[in-house]
Design a protein around this motif. Sequence first.
Motif, PDB file in Angstrom:
ATOM      1  N   SER B 239       0.860  -1.181   0.000  1.00 30.21           N
ATOM      2  CA  SER B 239       0.000   0.000   0.000  1.00 30.21           C
ATOM      3  C   SER B 239       0.900   1.235   0.000  1.00 30.21           C
ATOM      4  O   SER B 239       2.118   1.153   0.153  1.00 30.21           O
ATOM      5  CB  SER B 239      -0.919   0.001   1.223  1.00 30.21           C
ATOM      6  OG  SER B 239      -0.152   0.180   2.389  1.00 30.21           O
ATOM      7  N   GLN B 253       3.584  -0.326  -5.614  1.00 28.85           N
ATOM      8  CA  GLN B 253       2.372   0.199  -4.957  1.00 28.85           C
ATOM      9  C   GLN B 253       1.112  -0.137  -5.746  1.00 28.85           C
ATOM     10  O   GLN B 253       1.003   0.154  -6.930  1.00 28.85           O
ATOM     11  CB  GLN B 253       2.471   1.720  -4.825  1.00 28.85           C
ATOM     12  CG  GLN B 253       1.241   2.333  -4.166  1.00 28.85           C
ATOM     13  CD  GLN B 253       1.260   3.854  -4.226  1.00 28.85           C
ATOM     14  OE1 GLN B 253       2.298   4.473  -4.020  1.00 28.85           O
ATOM     15  NE2 GLN B 253       0.125   4.453  -4.517  1.00 28.85           N
ATOM     16  N   VAL B 254       0.156  -0.732  -5.045  1.00 28.95           N
ATOM     17  CA  VAL B 254      -1.140  -1.045  -5.639  1.00 28.95           C
ATOM     18  C   VAL B 254      -2.106   0.090  -5.317  1.00 28.95           C
ATOM     19  O   VAL B 254      -2.185   0.534  -4.170  1.00 28.95           O
ATOM     20  CB  VAL B 254      -1.687  -2.368  -5.049  1.00 28.95           C
ATOM     21  CG1 VAL B 254      -3.109  -2.634  -5.546  1.00 28.95           C
ATOM     22  CG2 VAL B 254      -0.759  -3.524  -5.399  1.00 28.95           C
ATOM     23  N   SER B 257      -3.149   5.606  -7.329  1.00 31.56           N
ATOM     24  CA  SER B 257      -1.965   6.383  -7.687  1.00 31.56           C
ATOM     25  C   SER B 257      -0.749   5.470  -7.838  1.00 31.56           C
ATOM     26  O   SER B 257       0.386   5.933  -7.814  1.00 31.56           O
ATOM     27  CB  SER B 257      -1.690   7.483  -6.651  1.00 31.56           C
ATOM     28  OG  SER B 257      -1.497   6.925  -5.375  1.00 31.56           O
ATOM     29  N   SER B 272      -5.622  -1.605   5.492  1.00 26.95           N
ATOM     30  CA  SER B 272      -6.974  -1.355   6.017  1.00 26.95           C
ATOM     31  C   SER B 272      -8.055  -1.432   4.940  1.00 26.95           C
ATOM     32  O   SER B 272      -9.215  -1.688   5.237  1.00 26.95           O
ATOM     33  CB  SER B 272      -7.025   0.020   6.691  1.00 26.95           C
ATOM     34  OG  SER B 272      -6.813   1.040   5.732  1.00 26.95           O
ATOM     35  N   ASN B 291      -5.345  -9.032   9.452  1.00 33.19           N
ATOM     36  CA  ASN B 291      -5.404  -7.709  10.071  1.00 33.19           C
ATOM     37  C   ASN B 291      -5.835  -7.903  11.516  1.00 33.19           C
ATOM     38  O   ASN B 291      -6.693  -8.723  11.807  1.00 33.19           O
ATOM     39  CB  ASN B 291      -6.411  -6.824   9.318  1.00 33.19           C
ATOM     40  CG  ASN B 291      -6.261  -5.359   9.672  1.00 33.19           C
ATOM     41  OD1 ASN B 291      -6.358  -4.970  10.834  1.00 33.19           O
ATOM     42  ND2 ASN B 291      -6.020  -4.544   8.659  1.00 33.19           N
TER      43      ASN B 291
HETATM   44  C1  LIG Z   1      -5.084  10.989  -3.917  1.00 34.08           C
HETATM   45  C2  LIG Z   1      -4.731   9.791  -3.099  1.00 34.08           C
HETATM   46  C3  LIG Z   1      -4.240   8.677  -3.738  1.00 34.08           C
HETATM   47  C4  LIG Z   1      -3.931   7.541  -3.009  1.00 34.08           C
HETATM   48  N1  LIG Z   1      -3.457   6.451  -3.675  1.00 34.08           N
HETATM   49  C5  LIG Z   1      -3.218   5.318  -2.989  1.00 34.08           C
HETATM   50  C6  LIG Z   1      -2.766   4.127  -3.665  1.00 34.08           C
HETATM   51  O1  LIG Z   1      -2.559   4.109  -4.881  1.00 34.08           O
HETATM   52  N2  LIG Z   1      -2.552   3.022  -2.931  1.00 34.08           N
HETATM   53  C7  LIG Z   1      -2.747   2.992  -1.575  1.00 34.08           C
HETATM   54  O2  LIG Z   1      -2.532   1.934  -0.980  1.00 34.08           O
HETATM   55  N3  LIG Z   1      -3.136   4.088  -0.923  1.00 34.08           N
HETATM   56  C8  LIG Z   1      -3.375   5.253  -1.589  1.00 34.08           C
HETATM   57  N4  LIG Z   1      -3.752   6.376  -0.906  1.00 34.08           N
HETATM   58  C9  LIG Z   1      -3.729   6.365   0.572  1.00 34.08           C
HETATM   59  C10 LIG Z   1      -4.943   5.762   1.179  1.00 34.08           C
HETATM   60  O3  LIG Z   1      -5.919   6.764   1.370  1.00 34.08           O
HETATM   61  C11 LIG Z   1      -4.621   5.154   2.554  1.00 34.08           C
HETATM   62  O4  LIG Z   1      -4.037   6.152   3.367  1.00 34.08           O
HETATM   63  C12 LIG Z   1      -3.662   3.970   2.463  1.00 34.08           C
HETATM   64  O5  LIG Z   1      -4.118   3.045   1.487  1.00 34.08           O
HETATM   65  C13 LIG Z   1      -3.572   3.283   3.785  1.00 34.08           C
HETATM   66  O6  LIG Z   1      -2.626   2.252   3.720  1.00 34.08           O
HETATM   67  P1  LIG Z   1      -2.671   1.037   4.736  1.00 34.08           P
HETATM   68  O7  LIG Z   1      -3.943   0.308   4.591  1.00 34.08           O
HETATM   69  O8  LIG Z   1      -1.414   0.264   4.560  1.00 34.08           O
HETATM   70  O9  LIG Z   1      -2.557   1.782   6.149  1.00 34.08           O
HETATM   71  P2  LIG Z   1      -3.645   1.993   7.294  1.00 34.08           P
HETATM   72  O10 LIG Z   1      -4.897   2.524   6.748  1.00 34.08           O
HETATM   73  O11 LIG Z   1      -2.952   2.728   8.370  1.00 34.08           O
HETATM   74  O12 LIG Z   1      -3.959   0.518   7.767  1.00 34.08           O
HETATM   75  C14 LIG Z   1      -3.067  -0.290   8.472  1.00 34.08           C
HETATM   76  C15 LIG Z   1      -3.832  -1.534   8.878  1.00 34.08           C
HETATM   77  O13 LIG Z   1      -2.939  -2.441   9.519  1.00 34.08           O
HETATM   78  C16 LIG Z   1      -3.588  -3.025  10.626  1.00 34.08           C
HETATM   79  N5  LIG Z   1      -2.536  -3.447  11.543  1.00 34.08           N
HETATM   80  C17 LIG Z   1      -1.741  -2.658  12.319  1.00 34.08           C
HETATM   81  N6  LIG Z   1      -0.848  -3.404  12.992  1.00 34.08           N
HETATM   82  C18 LIG Z   1      -1.070  -4.691  12.641  1.00 34.08           C
HETATM   83  C19 LIG Z   1      -0.477  -5.946  12.997  1.00 34.08           C
HETATM   84  N7  LIG Z   1       0.562  -6.007  13.841  1.00 34.08           N
HETATM   85  N8  LIG Z   1      -0.991  -7.053  12.452  1.00 34.08           N
HETATM   86  C20 LIG Z   1      -2.048  -7.026  11.585  1.00 34.08           C
HETATM   87  N9  LIG Z   1      -2.625  -5.871  11.211  1.00 34.08           N
HETATM   88  C21 LIG Z   1      -2.147  -4.725  11.721  1.00 34.08           C
HETATM   89  C22 LIG Z   1      -4.496  -1.956  11.152  1.00 34.08           C
HETATM   90  O14 LIG Z   1      -5.575  -2.550  11.867  1.00 34.08           O
HETATM   91  C23 LIG Z   1      -4.957  -1.259   9.867  1.00 34.08           C
HETATM   92  O15 LIG Z   1      -6.168  -1.819   9.370  1.00 34.08           O
HETATM   93  C24 LIG Z   1      -4.083   7.530  -1.608  1.00 34.08           C
HETATM   94  C25 LIG Z   1      -4.570   8.660  -0.972  1.00 34.08           C
HETATM   95  C26 LIG Z   1      -4.891   9.790  -1.698  1.00 34.08           C
HETATM   96  C27 LIG Z   1      -5.416  10.988  -0.994  1.00 34.08           C
END
Ligand SMILES: Cc1cc2nc3c(=O)[nH]c(=O)nc-3n(C[C@H](O)[C@H](O)[C@H](O)COP(=O)(O)OP(=O)(O)OC[C@H]3O[C@@H](n4cnc5c(N)ncnc54)[C@H](O)[C@@H]3O)c2cc1C
Lengths: 263, 325
Positions: B239, B253-254, B257, B272, B291
Amino acid sequence: MEILVCVKRVPDTAENEISVNSSGSDIERGDLVYSVNEWDNYAVEEAIQIRDKVGGSVTVVSVGDAESEEVLRREMAMGADKGILLSDDAFAGSDGKGLATILKAEILKGKYDLVLTGAQADDGAGQIGGMLAAMLDWPYASLVNRVELLDDKKIKIGREIAGGNQEINEIDLPCVLSIQTGINEPRYVGIRGIRKVASVEIPVHGASELGLNADSVGKTSAKVSRVDYFVPVLGKGAELLEGSIEEKVEKLVELLKSKGGIK
Amino acid sequence: MALQIFTYILHKDGVIDDTALEMVAAAGKIDPAASITAIVVGSKTDAVCNSLIASFKEVWKIDNDALSYPNSEVIRGLLTRVIPKGSTLLFALDPFGMDIGPGLSIKLEGAYVPDAVGFNGIEGGKLKVVRQEYSGQVSTHVLCDISGGAVLTIRPGAFRAVEADAAGGTVIDKTADAMTGGLPGGARRYIEVVQAEVGDVDITKSEILVSVGRGIGEQENIDIIKELAKAVGGDVSCSRPIVDAKWLEKSRQVGTSGQTVKPKVYMALGISGSFQHLGGIKGSPFMVVVNKNPKAPIFQVADIGVVEDLLEFVPLLTEKINELK
Ligand SMILES: Cc1cc2nc3c(=O)[nH]c(=O)nc-3n(C[C@H](O)[C@H](O)[C@H](O)COP(=O)(O)OP(=O)(O)OC[C@H]3O[C@@H](n4cnc5c(N)ncnc54)[C@H](O)[C@@H]3O)c2cc1C
């Protein structure tokens, strides 16, 4: 370069499970850990780096209640020179346009060359920067992931577009930019840094200091208002594996084998 | 009275974006009786306009050589000149829609609602909109006073595309009106698009993706993901926060963007499930989620869910798979 960065105090979604309260009027706020909005932190770092290159100052500003002071202090500990809190009961219930109206009034009190916001905050709206720019009649660019200084009249920026490609523009100053994550690596802020700015005074400006008519902001002016919160249902939901962690591992291995998940 | 809704059509190299017909669906949800007009801005747009008349009664065209790249500051100025005050305007929530929407709402003196995912009718001049907050962890109903006009951005994929049954529409050339006073928006000048760097693996071709998110916690923990990927014979993807932290290359990155992937099996570990991430996963792979938060939105779209700490679970899983070999 005089730079203003708009920041917001938000529940930290990496630290919290967000749930809806029993009446649906709000999220459960009891045990939430708050921090500065992730995107804003990149914006402040960018501002500091620009100031360190060409001089000037970085001011951080937030519309919020007294508790928003803590995020202003955090960003000052990072290196911002000054913090301003915009706070007034009359601001409650403002929609995006109301918030932009408040920020615009503060901006016009100063002489800024560059105003930065995060690309979005906890409500995923991403609206303040674009509205502010339109109200000020300054040029705007969103999702900025690169800033290059050209001269004191213009800068070169990269904005993120689909597929990780980057759109390059030249933009005249003063302007408003919304900053996307990944543009830089925000510096770490330790307890020590926070302590250093603990007693710095942060001015609080309300509607009267900003010369704002109470009905141009707040609930009465808002064309957009939140009615309630609820928990979304997106799909049928995953089958959850039960049992001890070892049992879950075994079940998952079987499933992966049958679905071609192990080559 | 039925609403007048304008929908902005995204197009590139003469090809109309998938979101165009999703906008028709969204407009129909706002007001089934609405009259819907497509807006096409660009250069050499005749083919685009002509194919839209199968779906729209009216297609407004603003066509000029200077508009070959969609600079939202320029287009905002043009639209402000031609869109009647009080109209409702829809944009797809993409980097263009995000760029133009908020400022345009100010210039048209209308309301602005970003990232709509659903509509629940209009009552007393107020449109009830469904949105999400906190990366999709909770939803909200929002009331928007559209009586003085509104700009809304619509989340791609949130509405199922429909063909509007308005075959035989007409193209109306608004270029002269829009260009009266010259080309607006000169304070921001488009230069070029820089293509994303190509990485060492092409995850768009991978059949098995082991994808890691912020839940991994620390950079050195990424190794357990690499080991799992090796054990299952898949590739590592991630992510956005992992790329922002420079723990993995951008090409992995999936998401909207990043890359659009279509594997057979997708394992999301500590992710998430934001719509920007999910927007990059196509072809309905068999999706496994690990998760520790059972409320993470990604569980709702996955096939198999494991509520565990991934730092504990992933090494055990890798070990078990390696034992089989
Ligand atoms: C214009 C724009 C474009 C974007 N483009 C992208 C894109 O192309 N790709 C993308 O991925 N995001 C993109 N984003 C960002 C997106 O909005 C999120 O912020 C992002 O996807 C969150 O990444 P995440 O799920 O890894 O992190 P988080 O949302 O922080 O999630 C982390 C997860 O991990 C879990 N976790 C934590 N610790 C542990 C553990 N020890 N064991 C198991 N689970 C755990 C939590 O419960 C949570 O669900 C973009 C945002 C904007 C504004």
